[in-house]
Design an enzyme around this catalytic site. Structure first.
Site, PDB file in Angstrom:
ATOM      1  N   TYR A   1     -41.836 -40.308  45.143  1.00  0.00           N
ATOM      2  CA  TYR A   1     -43.109 -39.736  44.653  1.00  0.00           C
ATOM      3  C   TYR A   1     -44.400 -39.804  45.643  1.00  0.00           C
ATOM      4  O   TYR A   1     -45.414 -39.019  45.280  1.00  0.00           O
ATOM      5  CB  TYR A   1     -43.527 -40.761  43.533  1.00  0.00           C
ATOM      6  CG  TYR A   1     -42.872 -40.646  42.287  1.00  0.00           C
ATOM      7  CD1 TYR A   1     -41.476 -39.698  42.111  1.00  0.00           C
ATOM      8  CD2 TYR A   1     -42.806 -41.499  41.090  1.00  0.00           C
ATOM      9  CE1 TYR A   1     -41.018 -39.509  41.009  1.00  0.00           C
ATOM     10  CE2 TYR A   1     -42.365 -41.240  39.822  1.00  0.00           C
ATOM     11  CZ  TYR A   1     -41.145 -40.547  39.884  1.00  0.00           C
ATOM     12  OH  TYR A   1     -40.210 -40.371  38.769  1.00  0.00           O
TER      13      TYR A   1
ATOM     14  N   LYS B   1     -28.460 -45.462  44.664  1.00  0.00           N
ATOM     15  CA  LYS B   1     -27.593 -44.099  44.405  1.00  0.00           C
ATOM     16  C   LYS B   1     -26.963 -44.320  45.998  1.00  0.00           C
ATOM     17  O   LYS B   1     -26.797 -43.087  46.765  1.00  0.00           O
ATOM     18  CB  LYS B   1     -28.319 -42.954  44.474  1.00  0.00           C
ATOM     19  CG  LYS B   1     -27.339 -41.866  44.026  1.00  0.00           C
ATOM     20  CD  LYS B   1     -26.451 -41.618  42.827  1.00  0.00           C
ATOM     21  CE  LYS B   1     -25.548 -40.506  42.593  1.00  0.00           C
ATOM     22  NZ  LYS B   1     -24.628 -40.708  41.652  1.00  0.00           N
TER      23      LYS B   1
ATOM     24  N   ASP C   1     -26.561 -43.613  37.937  1.00  0.00           N
ATOM     25  CA  ASP C   1     -26.098 -42.765  36.663  1.00  0.00           C
ATOM     26  C   ASP C   1     -25.277 -43.880  35.837  1.00  0.00           C
ATOM     27  O   ASP C   1     -25.244 -43.631  34.595  1.00  0.00           O
ATOM     28  CB  ASP C   1     -25.212 -41.610  37.389  1.00  0.00           C
ATOM     29  CG  ASP C   1     -24.507 -41.894  38.394  1.00  0.00           C
ATOM     30  OD1 ASP C   1     -24.456 -42.946  39.025  1.00  0.00           O
ATOM     31  OD2 ASP C   1     -23.742 -41.145  38.858  1.00  0.00           O
TER      32      ASP C   1
ATOM     33  N   ASP D   1     -38.398 -45.149  36.676  1.00  0.00           N
ATOM     34  CA  ASP D   1     -39.373 -44.417  35.873  1.00  0.00           C
ATOM     35  C   ASP D   1     -38.249 -43.890  34.683  1.00  0.00           C
ATOM     36  O   ASP D   1     -38.452 -44.178  33.441  1.00  0.00           O
ATOM     37  CB  ASP D   1     -39.712 -43.032  36.520  1.00  0.00           C
ATOM     38  CG  ASP D   1     -40.916 -42.189  35.884  1.00  0.00           C
ATOM     39  OD1 ASP D   1     -40.975 -42.883  34.679  1.00  0.00           O
ATOM     40  OD2 ASP D   1     -41.095 -41.351  36.317  1.00  0.00           O
TER      41      ASP D   1
ATOM     42  N   ASP E   1     -37.636 -46.073  30.813  1.00  0.00           N
ATOM     43  CA  ASP E   1     -37.923 -45.475  29.601  1.00  0.00           C
ATOM     44  C   ASP E   1     -36.874 -45.403  28.574  1.00  0.00           C
ATOM     45  O   ASP E   1     -36.957 -45.610  27.314  1.00  0.00           O
ATOM     46  CB  ASP E   1     -38.178 -43.906  29.703  1.00  0.00           C
ATOM     47  CG  ASP E   1     -39.823 -43.648  30.076  1.00  0.00           C
ATOM     48  OD1 ASP E   1     -40.588 -44.753  30.448  1.00  0.00           O
ATOM     49  OD2 ASP E   1     -40.075 -42.308  29.691  1.00  0.00           O
TER      50      ASP E   1
END
Ligand code: NAD
Length: 365
Positions: free
Chosen positions: A141, A187, A219, A243, A247
């Site tokens: 970000y 990852k 994942d 993020d 959620d």
């Protein structure tokens, strides 16, 4: 010396849930012989109305002089068409940056009273209780270069060693006080930045031999959080992955009105509910104060080391829900519909009952 808490009630339901939580906070502090002083400031649309900006330097300074900051919520229809830097939400990003809040912590806890309201089966989620540590000020970000032209778009995911070390340490410290299990999410099968992340977390783990560590690809984590959420205790991950994972984790636990959060840096800490200012129900004494009250519980635990106080608040919330008290957002089972103030009062009453039972050594089921 008194502990100073900066209060930023904000807009919409912010002042309503804040006032409910302050009542609980002051009572709990008194019970635990903690002296509290509060100072209050404007932030968001209310600050824009008064000062022409959603966050003044004076408010930032007030937060920096305090031991911790409690924030309600900001925003509303009235300020939606303002220029970007004048919008209430711009104040949130500015304050987080000014206070150097690099970790966002969100618990994912399923209350037994709500197991039937989740989209997942009861036998999968009952007993779920884990915490997500999301890195907040680095990663893709913020990485440079970033941009796009007519033919391509690009972002850069970069992490420096100290950025990974500091959040890993915070997560290990909390894991140590919980079930002593930490899952680092990355990852690393594809991204070099993740291989580095994994290496640094492994180095930090040497200082926490009592905490069991495992690495999981993001994942797979997304799948595991909905397949078997009870396997997790503390999850630590980068900005982008956090993020998404936080959620998903938030939604398995029920309503937005139930989710607390903490944002912590080296010097400062800020506690706030995950929800926004809910302008559709503002000013009606309908808002669910639980996310704000649970944020206060996190404050006692993480900023003041008062884990017992935090546990008693959580138990009081649980007991209130078990007794069937509901605000509009969580009335899935046609319970006893109550207002913001009544819900806070019931939580406070149950806190008192539990406090006295535990204090007197009475065994309760
Ligand atoms: P929201 O979280 O305010 O509301 C979404 C829905 O959930 C609404 O129907 C609302 O009534 C309900 N809801 C939320 N919290 C509740 C509570 N405690 N009790 C009962 N019901 C609750 O999200 P939104 O509608 O997308 O945003 C409204 C405003 O809040 C916008 O201006 C947005 O930018 C702002 N916002 C602020 C924050 C923050 O201050 N941290 C976070 C998110 C959104």
């Amino acid at each position: 010396m008194a502990t100073n808490i900066a209060l930023l009630p904000g807009d919409g339901i912010g002042p309503e849930v804040m006032s409910a939580a302050i009542g609980v906070m002051k009572h709990v502090a008194e019970r635990f012989n903690m002296e509290i002083e509060t100072t209050e400031g404007l932030m968001g649309g209310c600050s824009y109305e008064e000062h022409g900006t959603p966050l003044t330097d004076e408010t930032i300074e007030m937060c920096k002089r305090s031991d911790v900051v409690l924030l309600g919520a900001v925003g509303g229809y009235k300020w939606e068409s303002l220029e970007h830097h004048l919008k209430p939400e711009a104040a949130l990003l500015k304050l987080r940056k000014e206070l150097g809040l690099f970790t966002n912590i969100r618990p994912a806890k399923v209350y037994p009273s709500f197991v039937n309201s989740s989209s997942l089966k009861e036998e999968v989620i009952l007993g779920t209780d884990f915490v997500v540590f999301r890195e907040l000020t680095g990663g893709i970000y913020f990485g440079k270069p970033s941009g796009y032209d007519e033919n391509k778009g690009w972002n850069t995911m970069v992490y420096e060693k100290h950025e990974i070390e500091r959040i890993a340490r915070q997560a290990f410290e909390v894991a140590r006080k919980r079930k002593k299990k930490l899952t680092s999410v990355d990852k690393a099968n594809v991204l070099e930045v993740s291989q580095f992340w994994r290496k640094v977390v492994e180095e930090v783990s040497k200082d926490y031999p009592d905490v069991e560590v495992n690495n999981m690809y993001v994942d797979n984590t997304a799948m595991q959080v909905v397949r078997d959420p009870r396997q997790f205790d503390v999850i630590v991950t980068s900005n982008l992955f956090g993020d998404i994972i936080s959620d998903i984790a938030g939604m398995i636990t029920g309503s937005l009105g139930m989710l607390p959060s903490a944002s912590i840096g080296e010097k400062y800490a800020l506690y706030e509910p995950v929800h926004g200012s809910a302008p559709d129900i503002a000013g009606q004494n309908k808002a669910n104060p639980i996310a704000m009250i649970a944020s206060v519980a996190m404050m006692f635990d993480l900023s003041f080391g008062m884990t017992k106080a935090a546990q008693l608040i959580d138990k009081a919330i649980e007991k209130t829900l078990e007794h069937g008290y509901r605000t509009v957002d969580i009335n899935f089972d046609n319970g006893n519909l109550v207002s913001t103030t009544k819900m806070a009062q019931m939580i406070l009453d149950n806190f008192e009952i539990i406090y006295h039972e535990e204090h007197l050594g009475v065994f309760t089921l």
